[in-house]
Scaffold this active site. Structure first.
Site, short mmCIF file in Angstrom:
data_model
loop_
_atom_site.label_atom_id
_atom_site.label_comp_id
_atom_site.label_asym_id
_atom_site.label_seq_id
_atom_site.Cartn_x
_atom_site.Cartn_y
_atom_site.Cartn_z
N HIS A 1 22.17 6.28 -0.84
CA HIS A 1 21.96 7.73 -0.76
C HIS A 1 23.18 8.31 -0.06
CE1 HIS A 1 20.35 11.66 -0.03
NE2 HIS A 1 19.30 11.36 -0.78
N ARG B 1 23.98 10.78 -7.70
CA ARG B 1 24.12 10.13 -6.39
C ARG B 1 25.28 9.14 -6.27
NH1 ARG B 1 17.94 9.07 -4.62
NH2 ARG B 1 17.67 11.27 -4.21
N SER C 1 11.19 8.21 -8.81
CA SER C 1 10.57 6.91 -8.51
C SER C 1 9.11 6.98 -8.07
CB SER C 1 11.39 6.13 -7.49
OG SER C 1 11.75 6.95 -6.44
N LEU C 2 8.71 8.00 -7.33
CA LEU C 2 7.29 8.08 -6.96
C LEU C 2 6.45 8.07 -8.24
CD1 LEU C 2 7.46 10.79 -4.15
CD2 LEU C 2 6.87 8.40 -3.82
N HIS D 1 19.53 2.88 -0.15
CA HIS D 1 18.36 3.75 -0.33
C HIS D 1 17.33 3.22 -1.32
CE1 HIS D 1 16.15 7.45 -0.31
NE2 HIS D 1 16.42 7.73 -1.56
N GLY E 1 10.72 14.97 -3.41
CA GLY E 1 9.59 15.28 -4.26
C GLY E 1 9.51 14.45 -5.52
N SER F 1 0.82 -1.21 0.00
CA SER F 1 0.00 0.00 0.00
C SER F 1 0.86 1.26 0.00
CB SER F 1 -0.94 -0.01 1.20
OG SER F 1 -0.20 -0.07 2.41
N GLY F 2 1.89 1.28 -0.86
CA GLY F 2 2.62 2.52 -1.10
C GLY F 2 1.99 3.22 -2.30
N ARG G 1 19.30 5.30 -10.47
CA ARG G 1 18.09 6.13 -10.56
C ARG G 1 18.41 7.61 -10.40
NH1 ARG G 1 13.97 7.82 -6.04
NH2 ARG G 1 15.92 7.86 -4.89
N GLU H 1 17.47 19.06 -7.77
CA GLU H 1 18.20 17.98 -7.10
C GLU H 1 19.36 17.52 -7.95
OE1 GLU H 1 15.97 14.88 -5.31
OE2 GLU H 1 14.59 16.27 -4.33
N GLU I 1 8.75 0.22 -6.91
CA GLU I 1 10.17 -0.07 -6.67
C GLU I 1 10.50 -1.55 -6.81
OE1 GLU I 1 11.80 2.09 -3.35
OE2 GLU I 1 13.65 0.90 -3.39
N ALA J 1 9.32 9.63 1.65
CA ALA J 1 9.92 10.39 0.54
C ALA J 1 9.84 11.87 0.86
CB ALA J 1 9.20 10.08 -0.76
N GLN J 2 10.99 12.52 0.80
CA GLN J 2 11.04 13.92 1.22
C GLN J 2 11.09 14.87 0.03
OE1 GLN J 2 14.68 14.10 3.43
NE2 GLN J 2 13.83 13.14 5.25
C1 LIG Z 1 13.64 8.19 3.02
C2 LIG Z 1 13.24 8.07 1.59
C3 LIG Z 1 13.16 9.22 0.80
C4 LIG Z 1 12.77 9.12 -0.53
N1 LIG Z 1 12.62 10.27 -1.27
C5 LIG Z 1 12.11 10.18 -2.53
C6 LIG Z 1 11.79 11.35 -3.27
O1 LIG Z 1 11.94 12.46 -2.79
N2 LIG Z 1 11.29 11.20 -4.52
C7 LIG Z 1 11.08 9.98 -5.10
O2 LIG Z 1 10.63 9.91 -6.25
N3 LIG Z 1 11.38 8.85 -4.40
C8 LIG Z 1 11.86 8.92 -3.15
N4 LIG Z 1 12.14 7.79 -2.45
C9 LIG Z 1 11.87 6.49 -3.08
C10 LIG Z 1 10.37 6.26 -3.10
O3 LIG Z 1 9.83 6.67 -1.87
C11 LIG Z 1 10.04 4.79 -3.31
O4 LIG Z 1 10.75 4.29 -4.40
C12 LIG Z 1 8.55 4.64 -3.60
O5 LIG Z 1 7.81 5.26 -2.59
C13 LIG Z 1 8.19 3.17 -3.69
O6 LIG Z 1 6.81 3.08 -3.75
P1 LIG Z 1 6.15 1.63 -3.83
O7 LIG Z 1 4.69 1.84 -3.90
O8 LIG Z 1 6.79 0.87 -4.91
O9 LIG Z 1 6.57 0.92 -2.46
P2 LIG Z 1 6.42 1.36 -0.94
O10 LIG Z 1 5.99 2.76 -0.82
O11 LIG Z 1 7.64 0.96 -0.24
O12 LIG Z 1 5.24 0.42 -0.44
C14 LIG Z 1 5.44 -0.97 -0.31
C15 LIG Z 1 4.27 -1.55 0.42
O13 LIG Z 1 4.30 -2.96 0.34
C16 LIG Z 1 4.02 -3.51 1.63
N5 LIG Z 1 4.60 -4.86 1.65
C17 LIG Z 1 5.87 -5.24 1.42
N6 LIG Z 1 5.98 -6.57 1.49
C18 LIG Z 1 4.75 -7.05 1.76
C19 LIG Z 1 4.22 -8.35 1.98
N7 LIG Z 1 4.98 -9.46 1.94
N8 LIG Z 1 2.90 -8.48 2.27
C20 LIG Z 1 2.11 -7.38 2.35
N9 LIG Z 1 2.56 -6.13 2.17
C21 LIG Z 1 3.86 -5.97 1.87
C22 LIG Z 1 4.64 -2.52 2.58
O14 LIG Z 1 4.14 -2.67 3.88
C23 LIG Z 1 4.22 -1.22 1.91
O15 LIG Z 1 2.88 -0.91 2.23
C24 LIG Z 1 12.52 7.86 -1.11
C25 LIG Z 1 12.62 6.71 -0.32
C26 LIG Z 1 12.97 6.81 1.03
C27 LIG Z 1 13.05 5.57 1.86
#
Ligand SMILES: Cc1cc2nc3c(=O)[nH]c(=O)nc-3n(C[C@H](O)[C@H](O)[C@H](O)COP(=O)(O)OP(=O)(O)OC[C@H]3O[C@@H](n4cnc5c(N)ncnc54)[C@H](O)[C@@H]3O)c2cc1C
Length: 543
Positions: free
Chosen positions: A238, A284, A385-386, A345, A48, A12-13, A380, A117, A369, A45-46
């Site tokens: 990072h 990076r 990535s968002l 990261h 943007g 749920s990201g 990257r 950035e 991701e 994610a900070q």
């Molecule tokens: C500190 C930080 C800063 C960042 N800053 C930026 C930024 O400024 N800009 C940018 O573009 N990107 C940024 N990123 C990267 C970006 O946040 C991620 O790449 C992106 O949010 C990934 O989204 P996602 O939906 O793929 O996964 P996520 O947002 O990680 O969500 C994954 C989900 O899957 C769930 N999950 C995992 N395994 C299981 C399982 N086995 N069963 C059930 N649920 C599970 C987790 O609980 C979570 O809900 C940053 C990352 C971090 C950590």
């Protein structure tokens, strides 16, 4: 117990939630997530979201910056497609109420405030102060709450994918076994399409910006089920994680350097201009390696990041979260430098997909991701990535909307229940804690920013021992989230090491002292599939 649905979404990201939102218009959706619904990398994610909005910017420039960072492995079709689709995704976010930071152009009008950035040649990063991910996650969850056809199961951990093989056809994924963390029961969720949106794998390393959920579960499950994964050697570090004994995983955003912050040695001298023409705004991988080099050369435990020369009111207003968090650890960034070190990261590799998020295993999709779409290549570009998650969530939902009618014409298969067998509650949890710590430490020491053949083979030998202990534990005891996460980070660690060992060059975020140069003849993806030796390929992924 068994649940059936059109779409099972694991995670749920930003990617899982945005897919669920669109898919809810044409099917019933079950989202499983292993902690609370907002816990994810997305939430932290900070900096943007990079997208071309300014008059002075261009798609061509964003494409070229992305390809330059990707060091020859980005798939140009994917980069072009994402960069062009991003403004529409930003518009969608604004429609559902994401409050981006704005600047007033006159008394009545405002534009999005665009940050800069590292690696970007223009100001193009839309942000919600320095808490962009949290704001995006909030709006998506609120919007999803209005949809009757979506059910979110919190504290549910996907254990393994369920595949069936019928009438001699190749395996097809038809859902997943899912652990209810609270009861310890494993249920089967049968679905017409299963969408992995499980995020990153930072927890495979000792020091990371990623929260505890980032254990690479989607990649590990897909690999076990026979899907292809690619480019796992490209883990991005990072450059600037907060260095403090009590800070678990706090990131100091690249946006600070975008606004003029300077990296300095402990003695206060700046050093980035001697490593790269872009100085503090170099990509990076370059900055991480430069810091690693400076730390190793001087024996320092960290370097310093200094933004104290900018007006204090601007720093407090632009970076309220970072300012407050650093203050908690005794550093006032308006007047002091922050101690920083490089930390794991972002995972550039993952489950290979086509332009719609479809994996090589029929019935299985991967977005965000955990996927390897071809966008990031060997590294990257910041803030790309968002939006990758949003674009592929959108594209997968559109594709499935066109297929769901036909998929519904076949009945869902009956799948076997989860078998507990002779497994008993664990009285040996120490096996999990010991191997968890050992694996993350060895990945940090042997498979970090700069690698070598000898360290990689040492790592592989130790991983084999850990794997054997986990296998025994897995069959002997009832499953729980901790052991499942350990099993998954171990699989991911092995995939990283095998991929790294098979790449005989340095490229992007993969650096090795044995092959310090980039070899143009190796500009291909590293593809892994269970039972098949690792191989390089540019074919299927490049479309
Ligand atoms: C500190 C930080 C800063 C960042 N800053 C930026 C930024 O400024 N800009 C940018 O573009 N990107 C940024 N990123 C990267 C970006 O946040 C991620 O790449 C992106 O949010 C990934 O989204 P996602 O939906 O793929 O996964 P996520 O947002 O990680 O969500 C994954 C989900 O899957 C769930 N999950 C995992 N395994 C299981 C399982 N086995 N069963 C059930 N649920 C599970 C987790 O609980 C979570 O809900 C940053 C990352 C971090 C950590």
């Amino acid at each position: 117990m068994s649940i059936s649905c059109d779409y099972l979404v694991v995670g749920s990201g930003v990617s899982g939630l945005s897919f669920a939102l669109e898919a809810s218009a044409h099917g019933d959706v079950v989202v499983v997530t292993k902690r609370s619904r907002d816990e994810s990398n997305t939430k932290y994610a900070q900096g943007g979201i990079a997208t071309v909005l300014a008059q002075s910017d261009s798609f061509a420039s964003h494409v070229s910056d992305t390809m330059a960072a990707g060091a020859g492995l980005c798939h140009d079709v994917v980069v072009e497609l994402c960069v062009r689709e991003w403004p529409a995704r930003i518009a969608m976010l604004r429609e559902i109420g994401v409050r981006f930071t704005e600047v007033h152009t006159d008394e009545h009008n405002a534009d999005l405030d665009l940050g800069r950035e590292g690696g970007h040649s223009a100001r193009r990063v839309a942000h919600a102060s320095d808490m962009t991910g949290r704001e995006v996650e909030r709006a998506l969850i609120e919007e999803l709450g209005k949809k009757q056809s979506v059910r979110i199961l919190e504290e549910h951990t996907a254990v393994d994918l369920i595949s069936v093989s019928e009438f001699g056809d190749p395996d097809r994924c038809v859902g997943a076994y899912v652990l209810d963390n609270a009861t310890g029961m494993v249920i089967s969720i049968v679905a017409r399409a299963t969408v992995l949106a499980t995020g990153g794998a930072g927890k495979v390393y000792l020091y990371t910006t990623n929260p505890d959920v980032a254990t690479g579960d989607g990649v590990a499950m897909a690999y076990r089920a026979g899907a292809e994964v690619a480019n796992m050697e490209f883990c991005q570090f990072h450059p600037t994680g907060l260095f403090h004994p009590k800070a678990k995983n706090f990131l100091i955003s690249e946006a600070l350097r975008g606004e003029g912050a300077v990296l300095r040695r402990i003695d206060g001298t700046p050093f980035m201009s001697s490593h790269h023409p872009m100085g503090d705004l170099a990509p990076r991988d370059v900055v991480s390696r430069a810091i690693d080099f400076e730390m190793k050369r001087t024996g320092a435990e960290h370097v310093l990041l200094d933004i104290s020369h900018l007006p204090a009111s601007f720093v407090r207003e632009r970076f309220p979260n970072i300012h407050a968090e650093c203050l908690r650890f005794g550093v006032d960034i308006t007047s002091q430098s922050v101690p920083v070190v490089p930390v794991a990261h972002f995972m550039c590799g993952g489950v290979t997909t086509d332009l719609h998020g479809r994996t090589s295993l029929p019935g299985l999709w991967a977005i965000g991701e955990c996927a390897c779409t071809g966008l990031h290549g060997a590294n990257r570009l910041a803030s790309n990535s968002l939006l990758e998650g949003l674009v592929f969530g959108h594209r997968a939902a559109i594709k499935l909307a066109s297929e769901i009618g036909e998929l519904r014409s076949c009945p869902l298969p009956a799948v076997p229940d989860w078998v507990v067998g002779n497994a008993a509650p664990s009285d040996e949890a120490v096996v999990v804690t010991q191997n968890w710590a050992e694996l993350r430490q060895l990945m940090w020491n042997y498979v970090g920013i700069l690698r070598s053949d000898s360290r990689l083979s040492k790592a592989l030998r130790r991983i084999a021992v850990i794997k054997a202990e986990i296998k025994e534990y897995y069959w002997r005891y009832l499953v729980n989230r901790d052991m499942l996460e350990l099993r998954n980070i171990t699989t991911v660690a092995e995939l990283i090491v095998v991929s790294a060992a098979s790449r005989k060059e340095s490229r992007g975020v993969h650096g090795t002292i044995d092959y310090p140069n980039t070899d143009p003849a190796l500009a291909f993806d590293t593809v892994l599939k269970r039972g098949v030796p690792p191989h390089l390929r540019g074919g299927r992924l490049r479309r």
